[in-house]
Design an enzyme around this catalytic site. Structure first.
Site, short mmCIF file in Angstrom:
data_model
loop_
_atom_site.label_atom_id
_atom_site.label_comp_id
_atom_site.label_asym_id
_atom_site.label_seq_id
_atom_site.Cartn_x
_atom_site.Cartn_y
_atom_site.Cartn_z
N TYR A 185 2.86 10.13 0.28
CA TYR A 185 4.00 9.62 1.03
C TYR A 185 5.31 10.04 0.37
O TYR A 185 5.74 9.47 -0.64
CB TYR A 185 3.93 8.09 1.14
CG TYR A 185 2.65 7.55 1.74
CD1 TYR A 185 1.84 8.33 2.57
CD2 TYR A 185 2.25 6.25 1.49
CE1 TYR A 185 0.67 7.83 3.11
CE2 TYR A 185 1.07 5.72 2.04
CZ TYR A 185 0.28 6.53 2.84
OH TYR A 185 -0.88 6.03 3.38
N ASP B 59 0.84 -1.19 0.00
CA ASP B 59 0.00 0.00 0.00
C ASP B 59 0.88 1.25 0.00
O ASP B 59 1.73 1.43 0.87
CB ASP B 59 -0.90 0.01 1.24
CG ASP B 59 -1.67 1.33 1.35
OD1 ASP B 59 -2.65 1.49 0.60
OD2 ASP B 59 -1.29 2.18 2.18
N GLY C 111 -2.07 1.53 11.33
CA GLY C 111 -2.03 2.20 12.63
C GLY C 111 -2.57 1.37 13.76
O GLY C 111 -3.14 1.91 14.72
N PHE D 140 -1.13 0.04 16.09
CA PHE D 140 -0.46 0.31 17.36
C PHE D 140 -0.89 1.66 17.95
O PHE D 140 -0.29 2.15 18.89
CB PHE D 140 1.07 0.33 17.17
CG PHE D 140 1.66 -1.00 16.81
CD1 PHE D 140 1.24 -2.17 17.43
CD2 PHE D 140 2.68 -1.09 15.87
CE1 PHE D 140 1.81 -3.41 17.11
CE2 PHE D 140 3.26 -2.31 15.54
CZ PHE D 140 2.81 -3.47 16.15
N ASN D 141 -1.96 2.24 17.37
CA ASN D 141 -2.39 3.58 17.78
C ASN D 141 -1.23 4.58 17.74
O ASN D 141 -1.04 5.38 18.66
CB ASN D 141 -3.06 3.57 19.15
CG ASN D 141 -4.51 3.13 19.10
OD1 ASN D 141 -4.88 2.12 19.68
ND2 ASN D 141 -5.34 3.87 18.37
N SER D 142 -0.45 4.50 16.68
CA SER D 142 0.73 5.33 16.39
C SER D 142 1.86 5.16 17.39
O SER D 142 2.75 6.01 17.46
CB SER D 142 0.35 6.81 16.20
OG SER D 142 0.06 7.46 17.40
N GLY D 143 1.85 4.07 18.14
CA GLY D 143 3.04 3.77 18.92
C GLY D 143 2.84 3.07 20.24
O GLY D 143 3.56 2.14 20.57
N ILE D 144 1.84 3.48 21.03
CA ILE D 144 1.77 3.01 22.41
C ILE D 144 1.54 1.51 22.54
O ILE D 144 2.00 0.89 23.50
CB ILE D 144 0.70 3.81 23.19
CG1 ILE D 144 0.86 3.55 24.70
CG2 ILE D 144 -0.71 3.49 22.69
CD1 ILE D 144 0.08 4.50 25.57
N LEU D 145 0.87 0.90 21.56
CA LEU D 145 0.64 -0.54 21.64
C LEU D 145 1.86 -1.34 21.18
O LEU D 145 1.87 -2.57 21.30
CB LEU D 145 -0.59 -0.94 20.83
CG LEU D 145 -1.93 -0.48 21.43
CD1 LEU D 145 -3.09 -0.83 20.51
CD2 LEU D 145 -2.16 -1.10 22.82
N LYS E 222 -3.61 5.72 -3.96
CA LYS E 222 -4.68 6.63 -3.54
C LYS E 222 -4.81 7.81 -4.49
O LYS E 222 -3.89 8.13 -5.24
CB LYS E 222 -4.43 7.10 -2.10
CG LYS E 222 -4.28 5.92 -1.14
CD LYS E 222 -3.93 6.35 0.27
CE LYS E 222 -3.72 5.14 1.15
NZ LYS E 222 -2.46 4.44 0.86
#
Length: 339
Positions: free
Chosen positions: A59, A54, A234, A236-241, A85
């Site tokens: 990007y 993707d 995403g 990981f919710n942009s990192g925390i997970l 896209k």
């Protein structure tokens, strides 16, 4: 589930692996990646059985499409699924006149939003030129959400439901793409788009994760009814997970607030009790939903990619998911992987 295990993309005659390669990082977001590292990641993903890639004009101002096409050009075209896209048109410009942020050393193009019929057709053709490939299989309307467009979102959405929709529906009817959809940061926008138009699939950045399952209420139910697929980025919710509840952990592109840190810490405690890495749980949870055939992961190095692939295959006992639900850390109606 293994990363290369394939499932049907909703009602469309396409099969995609459970793990997909997200090409945003190779557009040099935040800091540069060398040509060699970019190509090495794509080749490592290929060798691991990943056959879904993707990318997007956004990007790296076209750099991601250039690199993705370079790395895939001599693969047998029918052996992989490619998504890009529309919604932005790129125009050549001198590098010293371009504000690349948050990208670094992107391709020498400026980006301009354009959701018109003609702009969509131009964006589609330009992407094929940058990719150097004869087709893309999936095409998403990009960033018609509140997160990206703010107060303009209602009018932008209407433009896209007219201009972009007419162009993509024609491309689909002529067999130039197999699937069309919307790629945004909010499930509510996907839900409204599916109510309005006959889309095949959606790319949702976050919003259905170990921390967030509100999309179960209406959107994912409608997707199942209509045979529409959702691929999630995403996760990981942009990192925390991925990092856990440590100081400075990112949640949805910003420092995580205390309630999120506290909830992640409680999830981590359950992970520790069952010997489950938090990122493995985050990755595998997403694709347990029957409407979600694939998770798109973006990585910056071969080692990160290798680690994500390992997490995706890590054994997780059924008791782990039951424990999360028992503690109120996961919705009771959320589908979970088989133990």
């Amino acid at each position: 589930m293994t990363p290369s295990q394939k499932r049907r993309l909703g009602r469309v005659d396409l099969e995609v692996p459970a793990f997909a390669f997200g090409a945003a990082p190779i557009g040099n977001i935040f800091r540069p990646i060398t040509e060699q590292e970019s190509d090495a990641m794509v080749q490592h993903a290929w060798d691991a059985g990943v056959r879904f890639y993707d990318t997007a004009p956004m990007y790296g101002h076209g750099l991601s499409e250039l690199r993705t096409g370079h790395s895939l050009r001599w693969k047998r075209r029918d052996d992989f699924v490619l998504a890009s896209k529309v919604g932005r048109v790129l125009k050549p410009a001198r590098r010293d006149t371009i504000d690349f942020a948050p990208w670094v050393d992107g391709a020498p193009f400026t980006m301009h939003f354009d959701y018109s019929y003609d702009g969509t057709m131009r964006s589609f053709e330009d992407s094929l030129q940058r990719l150097g490939l004869e087709r893309m299989d999936v095409c998403f309307i990009h960033d018609i959400d509140v997160f990206t467009r703010g107060a303009e979102q209602p009018s932008v959405f209407e433009q896209a439901m007219d201009g972009c929709w007419r162009a993509l529906e024609r491309l689909r009817s002529e067999g130039l793409v197999k699937a069309i959809g919307v790629g945004v940061n909010e499930w509510q926008v996907c839900h409204e788009a599916l109510k309005r138009r006959d889309f095949d699939c959606f790319l949702l950045a976050g919003r259905y994760t170990l921390l967030e399952q509100d999309a179960l209420d209406e959107f994912l139910t409608l997707c199942e009814q209509r045979g529409a697929a959702v691929v999630v980025g995403g996760g990981f919710n942009s990192g925390i997970l991925a990092t856990g509840a440590r100081p400075g952990a990112k949640y949805n592109y910003a420092p995580a607030p205390q309630p999120i840190l506290d909830k992640v810490a409680r999830i981590e405690a359950v992970c520790t009790a069952h010997g489950v890495p938090l990122p493995a749980a985050a990755l595998q949870f997403v694709v347990a939903h029957p409407a979600i055939p694939s998770f798109i992961a973006g990585t910056r190095t071969v080692e990160q990619l290798r680690q994500n692939l390992a997490w995706f295959s890590h054994p997780i006992p059924a008791d782990f998911w039951a424990d999360l639900k028992r503690r109120g850390l996961l919705r009771e109606d959320a589908p979970v992987p088989a133990g």
